[in-house]
Design a protein around this motif. Structure first.
Motif, mmCIF file in Angstrom:
data_model
loop_
_atom_site.group_PDB
_atom_site.id
_atom_site.type_symbol
_atom_site.label_atom_id
_atom_site.label_comp_id
_atom_site.label_asym_id
_atom_site.label_seq_id
_atom_site.Cartn_x
_atom_site.Cartn_y
_atom_site.Cartn_z
ATOM 1 N N ARG A 45 34.300 44.305 44.762
ATOM 2 C CA ARG A 45 34.259 42.942 45.286
ATOM 3 C C ARG A 45 34.822 41.911 44.313
ATOM 4 O O ARG A 45 35.438 40.925 44.718
ATOM 5 N N ASP A 46 34.609 42.131 43.015
ATOM 6 C CA ASP A 46 35.040 41.128 42.042
ATOM 7 C C ASP A 46 36.474 41.343 41.548
ATOM 8 O O ASP A 46 36.932 40.653 40.643
ATOM 9 N N SER A 47 37.190 42.282 42.142
ATOM 10 C CA SER A 47 38.570 42.510 41.719
ATOM 11 C C SER A 47 39.495 41.464 42.333
ATOM 12 O O SER A 47 39.146 40.788 43.308
ATOM 13 N N ALA A 68 45.570 42.210 43.613
ATOM 14 C CA ALA A 68 45.570 43.580 43.101
ATOM 15 C C ALA A 68 45.021 44.535 44.154
ATOM 16 O O ALA A 68 45.562 45.630 44.361
ATOM 17 N N ARG A 69 43.949 44.127 44.844
ATOM 18 C CA ARG A 69 43.361 44.970 45.893
ATOM 19 C C ARG A 69 44.377 45.214 47.009
ATOM 20 O O ARG A 69 44.537 46.341 47.495
#
Length: 243
Positions: A216-218, A222-223
């Motif tokens: 979740r914190d990425s 990038a995701r």
């Protein structure tokens, strides 16, 4: 005594580069290396200081490794300063003065890479944003891993790292090792590289390290790019392109 007299006379006449040449030949005694160098600094004569350091470096005995490394590191910083100065004077354009300064920097690295402290040199090149010269030094020292590691944390350096990793001679192991860091720094360009490789790196070697981008914190970008890579890998396998 003769060299000291000639050096002092040249400096008094305003010929600081000539003075530097004579001072560099003085071995021991007064004035000391530090006093001579400081004199050029105080006189605001960077060209003479570079000439003095170059001549001193050329005249050092092979056993004077510590001083050679010190002098080479100082010279590297002065050459980097001259590149920046030329760039500023030309308003950011890559004019004749800038290109000459870059050529001097690269020639110096090629000639003296063996006496430079590699960590100091990589740090300086990274801090000054000279990614191409950083990769030049890495190639000369055969230390691409250290260079890639340094580039990734250098502003704008990830793109240069990717250019280096696109070379046919680049190690696939380096790509695997640095893929997560590169995706963090340059997501789209890194996935473009991974997809373009022929033959490709097998996805099972990359996916375990890339799965953290699903957290979740990425970074959303990038995701998104990791999902693009996964989609490519799945489509490739379904199409019979897997190993």
């Amino acid at each position: 005594m003769v060299l000291r007299t000639r050096a002092a006379a040249a400096a008094a006449a305003g010929d600081y580069v000539g003075a530097a040449t004579h001072f560099a030949l003085i071995a021991g005694g007064a004035p000391s290396f530090e006093e001579i160098a400081l004199g050029f600094v105080n006189a605001e004569q960077p060209t003479a200081l570079r000439a003095f350091l170059y001549a001193r470096l050329q005249n050092l005995a092979p056993s004077d490794k510590t001083q050679a490394t010190l002098v080479a590191s100082w010279l590297l910083e002065l050459l980097l300063d001259s590149v920046n100065k030329a760039l500023l004077e030309e308003g950011g354009a890559h004019g004749a003065s800038y290109l000459a300064a870059v050529d001097s920097l690269r020639s110096f690295l090629t000639q003296y890479f063996a006496v430079l402290d590699v960590n100091v040199a990589l740090t300086l090149l990274g801090d000054y944003g000279r990614s191409e010269e950083l990769m030049l030094l890495a190639g000369l020292r055969e230390d691409h891993e250290g260079a890639i590691r340094r580039l990734i944390v250098t502003p704008g350096g990830a793109e240069s790292a990717l250019v280096a990793l696109r070379r046919p001679s680049a190690s696939r192991e380096l790509i695997v090792a640095f893929a997560p860091a590169l995706i963090t720094a340059a997501p789209a360009a890194t996935v473009d590289l991974l997809i373009s490789l022929h033959p490709p790196i097998e996805p099972h070697r990359l996916l375990p390290a890339l799965l953290r981008f699903g957290e979740r914190d990425s970074s959303p970008l990038a995701r998104k790019e990791v999902l693009r890579y996964i989609d490519w890998a799945v489509t490739r396998d379904l199409g019979g392109g897997g190993g």
